[in-house]
Design an enzyme around this catalytic site. Structure first.
Site, PDB file in Angstrom:
ATOM      1  N   SER A 115       0.927  -1.151   0.086  1.00  0.00           N
ATOM      2  CA  SER A 115       0.201  -0.023   0.089  1.00  0.00           C
ATOM      3  C   SER A 115       0.956   1.278   0.061  1.00  0.00           C
ATOM      4  O   SER A 115       1.825   1.602   0.817  1.00  0.00           O
ATOM      5  CB  SER A 115      -0.874   0.155   1.180  1.00  0.00           C
ATOM      6  N   LYS A 116       0.614   2.091  -1.019  1.00  0.00           N
ATOM      7  CA  LYS A 116       1.298   3.173  -1.149  1.00  0.00           C
ATOM      8  C   LYS A 116       1.196   4.206   0.380  1.00  0.00           C
ATOM      9  O   LYS A 116       2.111   4.789   0.598  1.00  0.00           O
ATOM     10  CB  LYS A 116       0.596   4.186  -2.078  1.00  0.00           C
ATOM     11  N   ARG A 117       0.079   4.112   0.950  1.00  0.00           N
ATOM     12  CA  ARG A 117      -0.058   4.749   1.981  1.00  0.00           C
ATOM     13  C   ARG A 117       0.630   4.426   3.104  1.00  0.00           C
ATOM     14  O   ARG A 117       1.324   4.937   3.944  1.00  0.00           O
ATOM     15  CB  ARG A 117      -1.662   4.659   2.653  1.00  0.00           C
ATOM     16  N   ASP A 131       8.527   4.924  -7.919  1.00  0.00           N
ATOM     17  CA  ASP A 131       9.635   4.983  -6.687  1.00  0.00           C
ATOM     18  C   ASP A 131      10.679   4.010  -6.898  1.00  0.00           C
ATOM     19  O   ASP A 131      11.785   4.303  -6.482  1.00  0.00           O
ATOM     20  CB  ASP A 131       8.738   4.778  -5.480  1.00  0.00           C
TER      21      ASP A 131
END
Length: 488
Positions: free
Chosen positions: A261-263, A271
Site C-alpha cells: 500500500s502506497k499509504r 518509486d
RNA sequence: GCUCCUAUGGUCUAGUGGUUAGGACGCGGCCCUUUCAAGGCUAAAACCCGGGUUCGAGUCCCGGUAGGAGCACCA
C-alpha cells in the site's frame, strides 16, 4: 496444474486486450503487472493492446495523473496501440468522454427490463454493515415500481440511478483462464448501480460496455473482480453480446502477507526506479511474480517476455514481493548492460565533483559490484575523500599482512611509485608483481596495505592498482604517505 | 456473517498418480582472486492437517485449518 479448455478461444483470431487504470497519480506494482500481462497476452498473439482511462469517479480523479500513467507505461517499455492520444477507431478512450454512450445502453436495459430506475437516495439504504450483518443479493424496492410510479417520480424531478436487475433465482458460471470454472449463485449478486445519479456510469457498467464496444477479446484484471464477473456476464447476456475471455490475476502482497500500500510507504513502480532499480529489472521481476516460463530461465527483457509468455502458466495464488530477489535481478540486469550503456545510466548517480576522475574507467570497475544504482555514492565515496581509518586495518591474515609487512611494503613501494612514468593499472600491476617476487612476498601481502592506504576501507571496488590508476599518481603518493604516518 | 478463491523450503516457483520432490533469491562453507564483488562448486531448508480413492497421492475426492478477495451512486 490442470487447465480447462476454454469454450471457444481457438476461434479467436484477433487478440485485443486493454489496460484500464483509474488515474490515481502513480503506477502500483500490481497495476504494472496487470498492464504487463495484458500487453504480453496481446503481443504474444500479434494482437492489439489498448489503454483506457477509467475516470468515472468524479471524487477521486487526480489531475495530471493521466500523464503519470503515460509515463509509467513508457518507463516500463509497454507501448499501447490505441489510447486517449492514439486513436484506433474505438475511441474515445477516456470514460468521462463517453457519457452519452453509457446512457444510451443503460436505457436499452431499462427497455428490455434488465435494469430499472431507482429513486432512493444514497443515505436511504440502511447501513447494516455496522451490525455485522451484510446485505447481499440486494434487491431495491424500486425493482417492482410500476411504469406509472416511475413516470411520476421522474416528473417530480428526482434524479434516479439505474440498477441492474439480477435474474432471481439463478446461478451463473464462467470460465477463467487462471481459476478455471467459477460458479456463483444469483443470491450473492446485488442489483448493482449501473448509472449513477450524476449521469456517470459505475465501473461495473462501463467496463462491460467499453470492453464490448472496444472489441476486447481478453479481459485481464485483478482477482478482486472474480466474484463480480457473473454480474458482467449477465449484462453481456442482456445485450446479446459475446463474453470476452477472462484472465483474473492473483495479488502481489508483501512478505509479511499484508498488502502493498502506497499509504504504508510501499513503493510504486516509479518509486522503485527512483530507488535505483532499473525499469527493465522491475518489469522482469514483476513478470515472474505469478508466472514462470516453464523452464529455468529468470532473466528476461521485454521482447523475450513477449515470446515466452503463456497465460496458461499464470499462478493462482498470491505472491509476495521480495526486495532481496529484485535486488539480485537488478544486479543481473546491470551486469548484462554493455559497459558503455552502464556508464551512461550510472553517470547521474556519481556524487558531485567526480568529473576529475576517469569516470568511464570507474564505471567498469563498479559495474559488476553494483546491485542498485543508489548504492553508488557510498561505493565510490572514498575516491573523493579518504575516510579516517584505524591502523588495525593493515592487518589481514588472509593476505598474510601484518603491521610490519604493511609498513615495509609501503616504505619500499613509495619510491617505486614516485619513479613510475606510465601510470596505468597494467604498469602498476606489473611493477608490484615484480616487486613482490623480488621481495619474496605474496602478491596479496604487497597489495593489501596499498589497497588499504588508498581506500581507507576494509573493502573497495577494485584492487590496489585499479584504485591507484583512478586516483592518479599524486593522490596515490599522498595516501600511501599518509598510510605510513598512520602506521607510525 | 455470507460467497468465491488459494495452500510445495523464509521468499518466488517446477511438478497434471510411481521423482533421491527440481530450480532461483536469501543464508552457511569451499574454490578462484589484487580487498570486495562477480563466477564456479557445495550444504542446510518444503509438499498445512485429517480422512478417503488407488498396488501406489505433493498430485484425484471430501472435511477441517490458515490466508486472500468480494458483498458501495469506488474502481
Amino acid at each position: 496444474m490442470v487447465r480447462f479448455t476454454p469454450s471457444n478461444s481457438s476461434e479467436v483470431t484477433m487478440f485485443r486486450t486493454r489496460f484500464a487504470p483509474s488515474p490515481t497519480g502513480y503506477m502500483h506494482i500490481g497495476n504494472l503487472r496487470t498492464a504487463l500481462y495484458a500487453y504480453l497476452i496481446a503481443k504474444g498473439a500479434g494482437g492489439t493492446f489498448i489503454l483506457r482511462i477509467e475516470d468515472t469517479d468524479q471524487n477521486r480523479n487526480v489531475p495530471e495523473s493521466v500523464q503519470a500513467i503515460y509515463n509509467g507505461l513508457k518507463l516500463a517499455g509497454i507501448e499501447y496501440d490505441e489510447g486517449p492520444d492514439k486513436d484506433g477507431g474505438y475511441g474515445p478512450y477516456v470514460q468521462s468522454q463517453r457519457l452519452p454512450i453509457y446512457k444510451e445502453y443503460a436505457l436499452k436495459l431499462i427497455e428490455s427490463g434488465d435494469a430499472y430506475y431507482c429513486f432512493d437516495q444514497k443515505e436511504d439504504k440502511p447501513a447494516l454493515e455496522d451490525t455485522g450483518e451484510r446485505v447481499q443479493g440486494y434487491r431495491d424496492p424500486c425493482r417492482n415500481l410500476s411504469a406509472e410510479e416511475v413516470r411520476a417520480k421522474l416528473v417530480e424531478g428526482i434524479k434516479p440511478v439505474i440498477r441492474q436487475r439480477i435474474p432471481d433465482p439463478g446461478v451463473s458460471s464462467f470460465f477463467d483462464h487462471v481459476y478455471g470454472e467459477i460458479t456463483i449463485d444469483h443470491d450473492q449478486l446485488d442489483d448493482q448501480v449501473l448509472l449513477k445519479s450524476d449521469g456517470f456510469p459505475t465501473y461495473n457498467f462501463a467496463n462491460v460496455v467499453d470492453d464490448h464496444l472496444m472489441a476486447i477479446t481478453h479481459v485481464v484484471r485483478g482477482q478482486e473482480y472474480l466474484t463480480s464477473t457473473p454480474k458482467y456476464n449477465l449484462l453481456y447476456q442482456a445485450f446479446g453480446w459475446e463474453r470476452p475471455e477472462y484472465i483474473h490475476l492473483p495479488h502481489i502482497i508483501k512478505e509479511d502477507g499484508s498488502k502493498l500500500s502506497k499509504r504504508k510507504g510501499d513503493p510504486s513502480f516509479e518509486d522503485l526506479v527512483r530507488m535505483g532499480y532499473l525499469p527493465e529489472a522491475v518489469v522482469n521481476y514483476v513478470a515472474l511474480l505469478g508466472w514462470n516460463p516453464g523452464d529455468e530461465r529468470e532473466f528476461f527483457l521485454l521482447p523475450n517476455l513477449v515470446e515466452a509468455f503463456d497465460l496458461n502458466r499464470i499462478n493462482k495464488s498470491n505472491a509476495a514481493f521480495s526486495f532481496d530477489k529484485l535486488r539480485w535481478l537488478n544486479g543481473e540486469h546491470i551486469r548484462s548492460l554493455s559497459p558503455q550503456e552502464f556508464h551512461k545510466r550510472v553517470l547521474p548517480f556519481y556524487p558531485a565533483g567526480f568529473d576529475r576522475f576517469d569516470l568511464e574507467q570507474l564505471s567498469t570497475l563498479i559495474q559488476v559490484r553494483t546491485e542498485n544504482l543508489a548504492d553508488i555514492p557510498a561505493l565510490v565515496g572514498f575516491f573523493a575523500e579518504l575516510p579516517s581509518y584505524e591502523v588495525g586495518l593493515f592487518e589481514h591474515p588472509k593476505s598474510k599482512s601484518t603491521m610490519e609487512t604493511s609498513k615495509l611494503v609501503l616504505q619500499l613501494v613509495l619510491p617505486l611509485f614516485e619513479a613510475m612514468e606510465e601510470w596505468t593499472n597494467d604498469s602498476l600491476f606489473d611493477c608490484l608483481k615484480a616487486f613482490s617476487k623480488e621481495q619474496g612476498l605474496k602478491v596479496g601481502t604487497v597489495m593489501w596495505p596499498i589497497r588499504t592506504a588508498l581506500s581507507g576501507q576494509e573493502t573497495s571496488p577494485g584492487g590496489a592498482t585499479e584504485l591507484a590508476a583512478i586516483l592518479g599518481k599524486e593522490e596515490t603518493l599522498r595516501r600511501v604517505a599518509l598510510g605510513l604516518e598512520i602506521l607510525g
